[in-house]
Design an enzyme around this catalytic site. Sequence first.
Site: not given
Lengths: 584, 186
Positions: A52, A114-115, A164, A482
């Site tokens: 993502e 969940f999630q 949802k 760097m």
Amino acid sequence: MTKSMSGARMVVQALKDQGVEVVFGYPGGAVLPIYDEIFQQNDIRHILVRHEQGAVHMAEGYARSTGKPGVVLVTSGPGATNAVTGLTDALMDSIPLVVLTGQVPTFMIGTDGFQEADTVGITRPCTKMNWLVKDTAKLSETIHQAFHVAMKGRPGPVLVDIPKDVQFATADYVPMDKVKIPHYQPKTVGDPDQIARLVELMESAERPVLYTGGGVINSGPKASQLLRELTAATDFPITSTLMGLGSYPASGKNWLGMLGMHGLYEANLAMHGCDLMINIGARFDDRITGRIKDFSPRSKKAHIDIDPSSINKVVRVDVGIVGDVGEVLAEVLRQWKARGSRTNKDGLAKWWRQINDWRAVKCLTYKNSTTTIKPQYALERLEALTKGRDRYITTEVGQHQMWAAQFLGFEDPNRWMTSGGLGTMGYGLPASIGVQIAHPDALVINVAGEASWLMNMQEMGTAMQFRAPVKQFILNNERLGMVRQWQELLHGERYSSSWSESLPDFVKLAEAFGCKGIKCSDPKDLDDAIMQMLDYDGPVIFDCLVEKHENCFPMIPSGKPHNEMLLGDADTQGVIGSKGAVLV
Amino acid sequence: MAPLNIKKGSSSHSAYDLRDPNAEVIEQHTLAVIVDNESGVLARVIGLFSGRGYNIDSLTVAEVDHEGHKSRITIVTRGTPQVIDQIEAQLRRMVPVHDVHDLTAEGPSVQRELALFKVAGKGAARVEALQLAEIFRANVVDSTLESFVFEMTGTPEKIDAFADLMRPLGLLEIARTGVAALARGV
């Protein structure tokens, strides 16, 4: 005419109405209804990413190179939390994004489902605005408002969290023209009186400098055009931040190069010595100002910015103009012409003589080698071999990024995509894919370091799947360059965890992804190798083995003013501020 | 190449300039912020203060326009004049914020806070607490044989003063609402 439809269909309909052509995303349980709708239409193209974070950086590359908002669709929980780095990056660099996240059903929110994650809570500080939509009837309106907020005023990322059950339920779709315009209407027209004060200062200035930033690019191509007109009308010298490269052409005669910590000598000394600084769409970032107390001590300062909170935030200015860069520059030019304004010719001529003396120092000079590829040389050759082509460059973060900014010239806006404010390693590869999706026939090159590149290398799979022929030009010094440079200069050469061990064989890696791999370590072979990369019809991973211990100069050590710049390794001997380091 | 000779712990060791360039006089200001009354708006405003390191001395919030879904947040904050200006600008650019008033800068204002004090005591102390309450125009809103709850409205200073007097007389608990403020006149 309102139409009843499911929340999921509403999402797709709203995106279509907003003119969205591409969505970068990754499916999951909480966004399945929306993915089902995407499956059943052909107007919006979905780019399946591999992580993502990659989706958000792709959307940033897309947005930065087109001026349109980038759209992201991810699932709840880990989908949303993986997007957080990209959101923060976009907020820092003012990139307009609309990120849609799935959420557990409304009746499950707060149950540690969940999630489940508190997405609006987590993303509140890293978005310009976010919404949790609990009612399908409000969904389409919220999405339209989200686009409005992302694009209006100072652009930025916004997020809409959609449970949802809200995706499954049906309600009336509110079309764009029926949406209640939000009260959010930032001021775009600058105060004419303040602009008049600026014009007066411009008439009398002896040592003016234009200091431009990403705001010019965000304002649109018209702003870059007006900036060029203003520079031509006044003959003022012009420099830019990392984010603003391309708004004034690198080939233009008034161009001083980039300013800041690794900016050019002439640009930084012009900033330090000027008597009038005109900040156009930049924000006095600490990489630009160095020590605030000694920042351009003898100048009057004017600041044009669409965000009122940018003005007087870190540097107090004499003239603050809140407005869109394009609109303000148009008014500056109008007043300049209407008054028949003239610049202070004598003062300006003297100033240019001084600047040309600084230019003569040739601060980007480096010691080339016949046996090892110097990273600067690699970029010089890349520049020479792509000259004249409409070329888009993205970068990762580190030394290679600064060298790219120094050694590549940008003639037009929207051709340079880099992570400036947040400094996100892993930005460049996905951003290059986002650019390529927006410009399928263009030459898109990600100038990378091997360490940054590895952070999101999984996105090569996305490049292959969607036939995005992005060129990954990796300056491989087997170091976190760097970090290593800072450790050498400031931490007693103790190189704590700053080398890359167990690197993959990049050519084999390319083959594993199904694309072309090129390795080059001899300066004599470099031109041919670069041409091979440019001529190949498909993605390329170019492993350019460069000098391992090259340092990036010029450098203003942090906490130092602009006139205490280090020009090369010789300057770092002894105390900062000693003869070798003190300039002017 | 020789390393730079920089004293350990100096700000040159940091990627940032660690010194405060604006060490100057600190002022207290009262801000009135009109916001959309929607979920998360208070978290947004408070997050701005904590995220950017601004102080909150007092905070009150309640819906003031039911039909228009507007709430009024009154914040007492402190900082240098530059910081106060910055707070106002940062608040102003938030999407759900409609208006910001710096009541301290815009002219005279009235500032009031409501407080409840629970004072326990018997005998002389109890009588004295009641007498002082009368002087301060505090109301008795609950009383038992061993305690009073006083209710008082006033400036934060007046409430502080009353609390100081009640402390030796058996002050057990204080509940304060925080400051509500309006500009004087129209």
